[in-house]
Design a protein around this motif. Structure first.
Motif, PDB file in Angstrom:
ATOM      1  N   GLU A  72       0.745  -1.191   0.031  1.00 20.88           N
ATOM      2  CA  GLU A  72      -0.090   0.093  -0.100  1.00 20.88           C
ATOM      3  C   GLU A  72       0.946   1.271  -0.074  1.00 20.88           C
TER       4      GLU A  72
ATOM      5  N   GLU B 142       4.260   5.405  -5.790  1.00 16.56           N
ATOM      6  CA  GLU B 142       4.158   5.544  -7.197  1.00 16.56           C
ATOM      7  C   GLU B 142       3.075   6.485  -7.620  1.00 16.56           C
ATOM      8  N   TRP B 143       2.102   6.651  -6.828  1.00 15.74           N
ATOM      9  CA  TRP B 143       0.823   7.635  -7.533  1.00 15.74           C
ATOM     10  C   TRP B 143       1.376   8.965  -7.275  1.00 15.74           C
ATOM     11  N   GLU B 144       1.961   9.173  -6.362  1.00 17.24           N
ATOM     12  CA  GLU B 144       2.697  10.575  -5.825  1.00 17.24           C
ATOM     13  C   GLU B 144       3.719  11.116  -7.019  1.00 17.24           C
ATOM     14  N   SER B 145       4.504   9.918  -7.441  1.00 14.50           N
ATOM     15  CA  SER B 145       5.549  10.262  -8.203  1.00 14.50           C
ATOM     16  C   SER B 145       4.894  10.773  -9.663  1.00 14.50           C
ATOM     17  N   LYS B 146       3.836  10.383  -9.916  1.00 12.40           N
ATOM     18  CA  LYS B 146       2.932  10.538 -11.179  1.00 12.40           C
ATOM     19  C   LYS B 146       2.148  11.512 -11.250  1.00 12.40           C
ATOM     20  N   ASP B 147       1.731  12.105 -10.016  1.00 11.02           N
ATOM     21  CA  ASP B 147       0.926  13.219  -9.738  1.00 11.02           C
ATOM     22  C   ASP B 147       1.736  14.762 -10.316  1.00 11.02           C
TER      23      ASP B 147
ATOM     24  N   LYS C 251       2.377   1.676  -3.450  1.00 11.79           N
ATOM     25  CA  LYS C 251       1.267   2.200  -4.522  1.00 11.79           C
ATOM     26  C   LYS C 251       0.996   3.641  -4.256  1.00 11.79           C
ATOM     27  N   ASP C 252       1.170   4.217  -2.939  1.00  9.74           N
ATOM     28  CA  ASP C 252       0.974   5.440  -2.805  1.00  9.74           C
ATOM     29  C   ASP C 252       2.043   6.416  -3.196  1.00  9.74           C
TER      30      ASP C 252
ATOM     31  N   THR D 173       2.458  17.520  -7.554  1.00 11.49           N
ATOM     32  CA  THR D 173       3.627  17.037  -6.367  1.00 11.49           C
ATOM     33  C   THR D 173       4.843  17.624  -7.089  1.00 11.49           C
TER      34      THR D 173
END
Length: 59
Positions: free
Chosen positions: A41, A47-52, A44-45, A55
């Motif tokens: 988990e 990875e999501w933040e790196s694609k956002d 996943k968070d 940020t």
């Protein structure tokens, strides 16, 4: 008693004290709950933040 003639005042004091006690008990029981401890988990968070886009500073 104490110069207060209305029983509603006593109920108000009683409920505020009971609410205080309930909040303290709830806080003690849930002190460290809700933290993410699952490695998948957290990954996943991250990875999501790196694609956002927000940020990264690209507005």
């Amino acid at each position: 008693m104490l110069g207060i003639n209305d029983p509603g005042i006593y109920l108000g004091y009683l409920f505020s004290i009971l609410g205080l006690i309930a909040c303290i008990v709830y806080g003690i029981l849930n002190w460290n709950k809700g933290r993410e401890t699952d490695i998948e988990e957290i990954q996943k968070d991250l990875e999501w933040e790196s694609k956002d886009e927000l940020t990264k500073g690209e507005i």
